[in-house]
Design an enzyme around this catalytic site. Structure first.
Site, mmCIF file in Angstrom:
data_model
loop_
_atom_site.group_PDB
_atom_site.id
_atom_site.type_symbol
_atom_site.label_atom_id
_atom_site.label_comp_id
_atom_site.label_asym_id
_atom_site.label_seq_id
_atom_site.Cartn_x
_atom_site.Cartn_y
_atom_site.Cartn_z
ATOM 1 N N LEU A 75 67.408 31.884 43.424
ATOM 2 C CA LEU A 75 66.562 31.169 44.479
ATOM 3 C C LEU A 75 67.525 30.134 45.934
ATOM 4 O O LEU A 75 68.660 30.034 45.651
ATOM 5 C CB LEU A 75 65.675 31.197 43.505
ATOM 6 C CG LEU A 75 65.054 31.936 42.691
ATOM 7 C CD1 LEU A 75 64.146 31.151 41.451
ATOM 8 C CD2 LEU A 75 63.816 32.422 43.177
ATOM 9 N N CYS A 84 72.282 27.731 57.248
ATOM 10 C CA CYS A 84 71.700 26.419 57.902
ATOM 11 C C CYS A 84 72.681 25.592 56.821
ATOM 12 O O CYS A 84 73.298 24.073 57.669
ATOM 13 C CB CYS A 84 70.570 25.220 57.154
ATOM 14 S SG CYS A 84 69.222 25.988 55.954
#
Length: 518
Positions: A75, A84
């Site tokens: 997840l 990022c």
């Protein structure tokens, strides 16, 4: 299929399980489904990235029942895997390398003349360590948030209430689409050659050390962040920009300071240019880029081309199966309740278009959950604080100076360095990670500005280039929306030599009835 509902792996055990699945040493879907709960699902979240995970956690906390279906064995989505987090890692390294090159041979710094830092070695380090955040999120979601999920299996939408995954069908009152986005591909002859990368396949497939010249295509966040890192490693770096570099930075003074420091580092910015084609060597690897510039076509020898051209929402399956309405950039159209054009179907995160940012994914996921659970709330991503990395952190909130002048009768600016002919030679602002620059290379010590509406004394814009300020901007933006004035800002208790200096500078002007620039 592996039923893990009654297994209670530690974070370390989760790390090994995820790594085995990623590397192909293990296979099959992971089912964490509560078969003893006979309630209908309130929502199936198709996609377990930031939006799906946070939305599920919020819905579960409100007493609802949720199910996440995620194709990866973890997840949290692309952020810790190839987006990022590596962006931040490379940007941190760019800042460190710029410091070392600027101070080369001085004090205790080594002589960096001719030194080319490795790219592949850093990518390998990241790839090896990225399992840690994945493991924490899987553990936390199962053991602490009590979320139900199916991992390592791609879900297929059957209708607006039904998803099939790993041979099983699940139904819910609502479907929340969080399928994310993918990199915009480079569109030219040779774009499929070895040596042409984006932020995804760079992390997944880089298997050689790039040579002396890097060509970066694009002019926004991803292109600039990676381009500055490539430059900091000691390579010639050419930014090929179709229009204008960093158009997203609306304040022109802030933008220009950031770009000037990039060019000071030797970056070549070719605006009004685009890749025409890429040339291949005998092994099928890129060996040159043909770039159309305002002066004509130039051939640049390179074995490494990076495309930072933005992202395309993964909306094809819901559009085909459900008929959800799409926008011009492949994004799913939603209203302020995150509802699509199809009843009981919501969409969140990158799937609904720009800004493709983590805060929007998380917030849209939670707001979709709140709407599903009956709350009368609305969410539209607008007027948010923003930032990007060059060799510095560039942060901004509110209006640019140009926008403020167009909106208000009179504005006041308070900024550093001073707006004088020799202002860049003044050792201010000096704060976190710029102190050596302030004493040895003052023009590199940063830039900052706040913008004030003279009539109301409200702070309407804030801008910063340097380090350590971006965390403050998420709070500063909130205060500005509440009507923060120069007087209130000047009345705060600042930390000495804090990154923004906004508080002490505001205090120098707060006593004036008629405000003046500073």
């Amino acid at each position: 299929m592996t039923d893990i509902r009654h297994e209670h792996d530690t974070i370390s055990a989760w790390g090994k399980r995820i790594d085995d699945l990623i590397e192909g040493r293990a296979h099959g879907a992971l089912f964490n489904v509560n078969e003893d709960d006979d309630r209908e699902y309130d929502a199936i979240f198709l996609g377990g990235g930031a939006g799906g995970r946070f939305g599920s956690a919020y819905l579960r906390a409100m007493g609802g029942r949720q199910l996440i279906i995620e194709k990866w064995p973890f997840l949290g989505g692309s952020c810790p895997h190839n987006a990022c987090v590596p962006h931040h890692l490379l940007s941190e390294c760019a800042a460190q390398l710029m410091l070392e090159r600027t101070m080369s041979g001085k004090l205790w710094f080594q002589d960096m003349t001719g030194v080319r830092a490795p790219i592949k070695e850093l990518i390998d380090i990241f790839r090896k360590g990225r399992v840690g955040p994945h493991a924490i999120m899987n553990y936390q979601s199962k053991e602490q948030l009590d979320l139900e999920y199916v991992l390592n299996a791609e879900g297929t939408i059957l209708d607006s209430h039904t998803v099939e995954v790993a041979g099983r069908r699940f139904r819910a009152k609502n479907l929340v689409l969080g399928l994310g986005a993918r990199p915009q591909p480079l569109a030219c002859d040779g774009a499929d050659l070895k040596g042409v990368y984006n932020y995804v396949n760079l992390v997944e497939t880089l298997d050689y050390e790039p040579g002396n010249t890097v060509v970066v295509v694009g002019g926004s966040k991803t292109a600039v962040e990676y381009g500055c890192f490539f430059n900091a490693t000691g390579r010639r770096t050419i930014m090929v920009v179709r229009s204008q570099l960093l158009k997203l930075v609306a304040d022109q003074e802030t933008r220009q300071y950031a770009i000037d420091r990039m060019t000071d580092q030797g970056m070549e910015i070719w605006e009004g240019s685009q890749i025409e084609r890429l040339e291949s060597d005998a092994q099928g690897r890129v060996c040159a880029a043909f770039i159309r510039t305002p002066q004509g076509v130039e051939r640049v020898a390179t074995d490494f081309v990076f495309a930072g051209l933005g992202e395309i929402p993964n909306s094809e399956m819901p559009a085909k199966v459900l008929g959800v309405k799409l926008g011009a950039k492949n994004e799913i159209i939603v209203n302020h309740k995150l509802r699509t054009s199809v009843p009981n179907v919501y969409a969140i995160g990158d799937l609904i278009g720009s800004p493709m940012e983590m805060f929007k994914a998380r917030k849209s996921g939670t707001y979709a959950a709140r709407c599903i659970m009956g709350e009368d709330v609305s969410y539209k991503p607008e007027d948010w604080p923003d930032f990007l990395h060059t060799h510095y952190e560039v942060s901004w909130a509110g209006l640019s100076e140009e926008e403020a002048k167009a909106r208000y009768k009179n504005i006041i600016t308070i900024k550093m360095p001073p707006d004088t002919p020799d202002g860049l030679n003044v050792a201010l602002p000096a704060s976190d990670r710029t102190m050596l620059y302030a004493f040895l290379e003052p023009k590199m010590s940063g830039f900052q500005k706040i913008i004030i509406d003279e009539a109301t004394r409200r702070v309407v814009g804030a801008h910063h280039v340097g380090y350590g300020a971006k965390d403050a901007f998420q709070y500063l933006s909130h205060l500005m929306k509440q009507g923060l004035t120069i007087d209130q800002l000047g009345d705060l208790d600042e930390l000495f030599l804090n990154p923004t200096h906004f508080i002490q500078l505001a205090r120098l002007r707060a006593g004036q009835r008629t405000l003046k620039n500073l």
